[in-house]
Design a protein around this motif. Structure first.
Motif, PDB file in Angstrom:
ATOM      1  N   TYR A 252     -12.904  28.802  25.537  1.00 14.61           N
ATOM      2  CA  TYR A 252     -12.566  28.162  24.154  1.00 14.61           C
ATOM      3  C   TYR A 252     -13.265  28.523  22.997  1.00 14.61           C
ATOM      4  O   TYR A 252     -13.660  28.043  22.120  1.00 14.61           O
ATOM      5  N   SER A 253     -13.175  29.909  22.908  1.00 10.41           N
ATOM      6  CA  SER A 253     -14.042  30.717  21.886  1.00 10.41           C
ATOM      7  C   SER A 253     -13.270  30.360  20.650  1.00 10.41           C
ATOM      8  O   SER A 253     -13.774  30.059  19.442  1.00 10.41           O
ATOM      9  N   LYS A 254     -11.840  30.404  20.695  1.00  6.55           N
ATOM     10  CA  LYS A 254     -11.061  30.238  19.424  1.00  6.55           C
ATOM     11  C   LYS A 254     -11.296  28.758  18.863  1.00  6.55           C
ATOM     12  O   LYS A 254     -11.458  28.442  17.731  1.00  6.55           O
ATOM     13  N   GLU A 255     -11.221  28.066  19.805  1.00  2.00           N
ATOM     14  CA  GLU A 255     -11.439  26.404  19.637  1.00  2.00           C
ATOM     15  C   GLU A 255     -12.698  26.343  18.883  1.00  2.00           C
ATOM     16  O   GLU A 255     -12.840  25.703  17.790  1.00  2.00           O
ATOM     17  N   LEU A 256     -13.609  26.891  19.508  1.00  2.00           N
ATOM     18  CA  LEU A 256     -15.106  26.628  18.619  1.00  2.00           C
ATOM     19  C   LEU A 256     -15.310  27.289  17.563  1.00  2.00           C
ATOM     20  O   LEU A 256     -15.707  26.492  16.624  1.00  2.00           O
ATOM     21  N   THR A 257     -14.677  28.618  17.275  1.00  2.00           N
ATOM     22  CA  THR A 257     -14.710  28.900  15.815  1.00  2.00           C
ATOM     23  C   THR A 257     -13.939  28.143  14.826  1.00  2.00           C
ATOM     24  O   THR A 257     -14.506  27.947  13.744  1.00  2.00           O
TER      25      THR A 257
END
Length: 356
Positions: free
Chosen positions: A4-9
């Motif tokens: 979920y790195s994209k979601e977090l950014t």
């Protein structure tokens, strides 16, 4: 790379942009307040923030679902209010960030549609659902005190990501207080991905600043070190029983008094507090998921544990409310069972309280 790195950014940037909007409103005496059907105050900031958040998330994750506190019904009835919200939405930008991944609503009708994606959202256990509270603590926001912008990602009803923007939170919060606000910067942002720790960063008006890991601290607290966060102006909780619980534990009550539910989770995580108890007056009272999803995850990532007063896991997969749960016990993992036992004993000793 974390899941979920994209979601977090995207979530962090969207919250940071929304924080700019709400901070700009703080200097306006008339914030467009009106009364919703439940008599809680709402402002143009709630509507505009929900539109900006969903616009960014829907563009990047078009198959995802949404549950948000607001619907656009009142805007359709009040053209002047609608105009103010639209102006705020289209004129709010990050200074130096590439906003190609954070589009604005394309038109006034598109803005209403996006707001209603949240307002009409029902949640559940299927797929991915973003849960958002555009301004948690609207009453204190109006007074220029502490409030929160909340985003959480549920996957099949379980918390996977949480982001809380606190535009009035000082860079070195210490004990969080309603009236001790950030006058020099842009507040702080807390975030967590399940199983990957909780982080804090300063908010800016542009790109994200570096995040700092919050060390796990809530799983080694001693009983004599209990520090409570409470809301003494609530009408839905039995405050006399809250006091009794902490009297039995030898802890000072009410401790840190905060109106916003999400700011309590922030206080549990970084603000010197470690316990929050909610004993509700009526079995019919059910908390809304946007007041707790994400915030609970962030607290758990620093060693906290959260259940209802029966010791049940909090179920966010049953719709817009936590309908399977009654009350709340948030505490350090190593003390949770002891505090829960005291809560249950206090409730059992009150003949007028019906066990849920």
């Amino acid at each position: 790379m974390n899941p979920y790195s994209k979601e977090l950014t995207i979530a962090c940037l969207a919250v940071q942009r929304a924080a700019i909007l709400t901070r700009d409103l703080l200097s306006i005496v008339d914030k467009g307040a009106l009364e919703k059907a439940d008599l809680s105050p709402v402002t143009v900031g709630d509507f505009a923030t929900q539109a900006l958040l969903i616009s960014a998330l829907h563009y990047n994750f078009p198959s995802d679902h949404f549950v948000g506190e607001e619907s656009a019904d009142e805007l359709r009835k009040k053209p002047a209010l609608l105009k103010r919200v639209w102006e705020l939405v289209r004129n709010t930008h990050l200074d130096d960030a590439d906003e190609v991944f954070l589009p604005h609503p394309s038109s006034l009708d598109d803005m209403l549609r996006l707001i209603d994606l949240g307002g009409a959202g029902q949640g559940g256990r299927e797929g991915r659902t973003w849960v958002l509270d555009p301004i948690d603590g609207t009453a204190t926001f109006i007074q220029g005190q502490q409030y929160a912008i909340n985003l959480a990602l549920l996957v099949r009803g379980e918390q996977q990501l949480g982001v809380i923007g606190c535009p009035n939170l000082p860079a070195t919060p210490g004990t969080i207080e309603e009236t001790r606000v950030d006058t020099d910067g842009h507040g702080c942002l807390l975030s967590a991905i399940k199983g990957h720790g909780a982080y804090i960063r300063l908010m800016t008006t542009g790109m994200l600043s570096p995040a700092t890991l919050i060390q796990k601290h809530a799983n080694s607290v001693k009983v004599e070190d209990i520090k409570v966060t409470e809301c003494t102006t609530t009408s839905s909780m039995v405050l006399s029983l809250h006091r009794e619980v902490f009297d039995r534990l030898g802890a000072a009550w009410p401790g840190t008094d905060l109106w916003s539910s999400l700011m309590k989770y922030v206080a549990l995580t970084i603000g010197g507090c470690n316990v929050n108890v909610r004993i509700v007056k009526s079995q019919s009272y059910k908390s809304c998921i946007w007041d707790h999803a994400g915030g609970q995850l962030i607290f758990e990532e620093v060693g906290g544990k959260v259940t209802d007063i029966n010791g049940k896991h909090i179920d966010f997969g049953l719709g817009r409310q936590m309908s399977a749960n009654f009350g709340l016990v948030c505490a350090p993992a190593n003390l949770h069972a002891q505090i829960l036992k005291v809560v249950q004993e206090v409730i059992a000793a009150e003949p007028h309280m019906v066990a849920p």
